[in-house]
Motif scaffolding. Structure first.
Motif, PDB file in Angstrom:
ATOM      1  N   ARG A  22      -3.134  15.575   5.699  1.00 19.96           N
ATOM      2  CA  ARG A  22      -4.270  14.407   5.306  1.00 19.96           C
ATOM      3  C   ARG A  22      -5.517  15.050   6.365  1.00 19.96           C
ATOM      4  O   ARG A  22      -6.568  14.724   5.802  1.00 19.96           O
ATOM      5  CB  ARG A  22      -3.708  13.175   5.602  1.00 19.96           C
ATOM      6  CG  ARG A  22      -2.706  12.708   4.891  1.00 19.96           C
ATOM      7  CD  ARG A  22      -2.880  12.236   3.636  1.00 19.96           C
ATOM      8  NE  ARG A  22      -2.885  13.175   2.526  1.00 19.96           N
ATOM      9  CZ  ARG A  22      -1.750  14.046   2.158  1.00 19.96           C
ATOM     10  NH1 ARG A  22      -0.739  14.014   2.822  1.00 19.96           N
ATOM     11  NH2 ARG A  22      -2.041  14.998   1.182  1.00 19.96           N
ATOM     12  N   TRP A  77       0.979   4.275  -2.812  1.00 22.62           N
ATOM     13  CA  TRP A  77       0.809   5.580  -2.473  1.00 22.62           C
ATOM     14  C   TRP A  77       1.945   6.582  -3.085  1.00 22.62           C
ATOM     15  O   TRP A  77       1.960   7.361  -3.520  1.00 22.62           O
ATOM     16  CB  TRP A  77       0.789   5.682  -1.059  1.00 22.62           C
ATOM     17  CG  TRP A  77      -0.482   5.561  -0.420  1.00 22.62           C
ATOM     18  CD1 TRP A  77      -1.712   4.983  -0.977  1.00 22.62           C
ATOM     19  CD2 TRP A  77      -0.833   5.413   0.963  1.00 22.62           C
ATOM     20  NE1 TRP A  77      -2.536   4.870   0.000  1.00 22.62           N
ATOM     21  CE2 TRP A  77      -1.819   4.827   1.221  1.00 22.62           C
ATOM     22  CE3 TRP A  77       0.106   5.868   2.141  1.00 22.62           C
ATOM     23  CZ2 TRP A  77      -2.459   4.718   2.619  1.00 22.62           C
ATOM     24  CZ3 TRP A  77      -0.442   5.484   3.370  1.00 22.62           C
ATOM     25  CH2 TRP A  77      -1.563   5.111   3.524  1.00 22.62           C
ATOM     26  N   THR A 111       0.735  -1.264   0.122  1.00 25.01           N
ATOM     27  CA  THR A 111      -0.076  -0.023   0.067  1.00 25.01           C
ATOM     28  C   THR A 111       0.822   1.315   0.120  1.00 25.01           C
ATOM     29  O   THR A 111       0.460   2.147  -0.852  1.00 25.01           O
ATOM     30  CB  THR A 111      -0.951   0.030   1.217  1.00 25.01           C
ATOM     31  OG1 THR A 111      -1.791  -1.094   1.203  1.00 25.01           O
ATOM     32  CG2 THR A 111      -1.907   1.324   1.279  1.00 25.01           C
ATOM     33  N   ARG A 166       1.136  10.202  -3.636  1.00 22.52           N
ATOM     34  CA  ARG A 166       0.468  10.216  -2.196  1.00 22.52           C
ATOM     35  C   ARG A 166       1.146  10.012  -0.957  1.00 22.52           C
ATOM     36  O   ARG A 166       0.528  10.301  -0.081  1.00 22.52           O
ATOM     37  CB  ARG A 166      -0.888   9.664  -2.454  1.00 22.52           C
ATOM     38  CG  ARG A 166      -1.619   9.985  -3.524  1.00 22.52           C
ATOM     39  CD  ARG A 166      -2.820   9.117  -3.811  1.00 22.52           C
ATOM     40  NE  ARG A 166      -3.731   9.588  -4.970  1.00 22.52           N
ATOM     41  CZ  ARG A 166      -4.814   8.886  -5.108  1.00 22.52           C
ATOM     42  NH1 ARG A 166      -5.225   7.632  -4.788  1.00 22.52           N
ATOM     43  NH2 ARG A 166      -5.354   9.164  -6.400  1.00 22.52           N
ATOM     44  N   ALA A 167       2.453   9.630  -1.055  1.00 24.77           N
ATOM     45  CA  ALA A 167       2.993   9.029   0.295  1.00 24.77           C
ATOM     46  C   ALA A 167       3.952  10.305   0.712  1.00 24.77           C
ATOM     47  O   ALA A 167       4.136  11.407  -0.094  1.00 24.77           O
ATOM     48  CB  ALA A 167       3.922   7.757  -0.057  1.00 24.77           C
TER      49      ALA A 167
END
Length: 66
Positions: free
Chosen positions: A62, A31, A27, A36-37
């Protein structure tokens, strides 16, 4: 020596980050591929490190987006 220890303590390994976020490694890589990480540092051996400050900033962003 104390400075190096503090710098090392501020850097998290990928397993530490995945455990804290309660996500799998796959996951996290998904990301990362999608941008998105949190910001990562790639070491010469290919291992990833994430600065504690970068992870905290990413988490705060976030929260605001939710």
């Amino acid at each position: 020596m104390a400075t190096v220890t503090r710098l090392h303590a501020a850097m998290l390994t990928l397993p530490e980050v995945c455990t804290e976020l309660q996500v799998s490694r796959s996951t996290f890589y998904d990301w990362r591929q999608k941008g998105r990480a949190p910001r990562c540092i790639t070491l010469p051996n290919g291992s990833l490190r994430i600065r504690r400050a970068d992870l905290d900033n990413w988490l705060n962003a976030r929260q605001d987006a939710a």
